[in-house]
Design an enzyme around this catalytic site. Structure first.
Site, mmCIF file in Angstrom:
data_model
loop_
_atom_site.group_PDB
_atom_site.id
_atom_site.type_symbol
_atom_site.label_atom_id
_atom_site.label_comp_id
_atom_site.label_asym_id
_atom_site.label_seq_id
_atom_site.Cartn_x
_atom_site.Cartn_y
_atom_site.Cartn_z
ATOM 1 N N HIS A 44 17.970 15.108 -1.675
ATOM 2 C CA HIS A 44 18.276 14.036 -2.620
ATOM 3 C C HIS A 44 17.829 12.698 -2.026
ATOM 4 O O HIS A 44 17.485 12.617 -0.858
ATOM 5 C CB HIS A 44 19.792 13.917 -2.833
ATOM 6 C CG HIS A 44 20.488 15.155 -3.256
ATOM 7 N ND1 HIS A 44 20.860 15.379 -4.555
ATOM 8 C CD2 HIS A 44 20.933 16.228 -2.550
ATOM 9 C CE1 HIS A 44 21.508 16.532 -4.645
ATOM 10 N NE2 HIS A 44 21.555 17.076 -3.439
ATOM 11 N N GLU B 187 21.216 13.986 1.650
ATOM 12 C CA GLU B 187 20.807 12.723 1.029
ATOM 13 C C GLU B 187 19.960 11.925 2.014
ATOM 14 O O GLU B 187 20.349 11.759 3.174
ATOM 15 C CB GLU B 187 22.031 11.877 0.651
ATOM 16 C CG GLU B 187 22.898 12.465 -0.426
ATOM 17 C CD GLU B 187 22.438 12.145 -1.836
ATOM 18 O OE1 GLU B 187 21.384 11.477 -1.994
ATOM 19 O OE2 GLU B 187 23.125 12.561 -2.776
#
Length: 195
Positions: free
Chosen positions: A48, A130
């Site tokens: 992400h 992330e």
């Protein structure tokens, strides 16, 4: 003002212990997790990107979001996140530092409504990482290196069959890690056992 997460760049070789913890990462427990289904094994890594406020790097806001402490009045954009309860297993900052919010043995809330290879609910069988960044801006060299080290460590611990972007598992909702993410470069780094 909340404290900014400050840690050093992780060592060249990372290790995921039996509890699903990378001790070299800063441990920042998130309340946003639950148990994985009993008979499900981790087989997917999902990449992400995140920046808070959008397009801005640094600051405490990502950590605050993942720990349910984000002040919705601190920035106009944050009001839209006030009731959001999300997390990822890991965050890699622009300077390559690594934080862990949820043990890999548990289900972090990073994928949302998702499907991969005809399997829905990707949170059940995936690990979410992330990268601090945006779809359009190039990621830092040190972020790729840290991500590659983490990926190799995860592969040593779990039978990861696939690596996908958030856009690949939720194409109608998400675009990250975006066109700025260099998949070929990342694949080359994870194939190379050297840092």
């Amino acid at each position: 003002m909340p404290a900014v997460l400050s840690v050093s760049v992780p060592p060249l070789r990372l290790h995921v212990d039996r509890d699903g913890v990378v001790r070299a990462a800063a441990q920042v427990p998130s309340p946003n997790f639950d148990a994985r289904p009993f008979d499900v094994r981790v087989s997917l890594l999902v990449i992400h990107n995140i920046s808070l406020p959008p397009g801005q790097f640094g600051g405490p806001w990502i950590v605050e979001l993942f720990t349910n402490r984000l002040d919705p009045t601190a920035h106009p954009y944050f009001a839209s996140l006030a009731d959001l309860r999300v997390s990822a297993h890991f965050l890699i900052r622009r300077e390559g530092t690594l934080a862990q919010f949820v043990s890999c043995g548990l289900r972090a809330w990073h994928a949302g409504e998702s499907i991969w290879r005809r399997r829905s609910n990707c949170n059940d069988f995936s690990i979410g990482v992330e990268l601090e960044g945006t779809d359009e801006l190039p990621y830092e060299d040190i972020q790729y290196r840290t991500l590659a080290r983490l990926t190799r460590a995860l592969r040593r611990r779990y039978p990861l069959k696939d690596i996908a972007g958030h856009r690949d598992i939720a194409p109608k909702r998400k675009t990250d890690p975006g066109p700025a993410f260099d998949w070929a470069r990342f694949r080359k780094l994870i194939a190379n056992p050297q840092p």
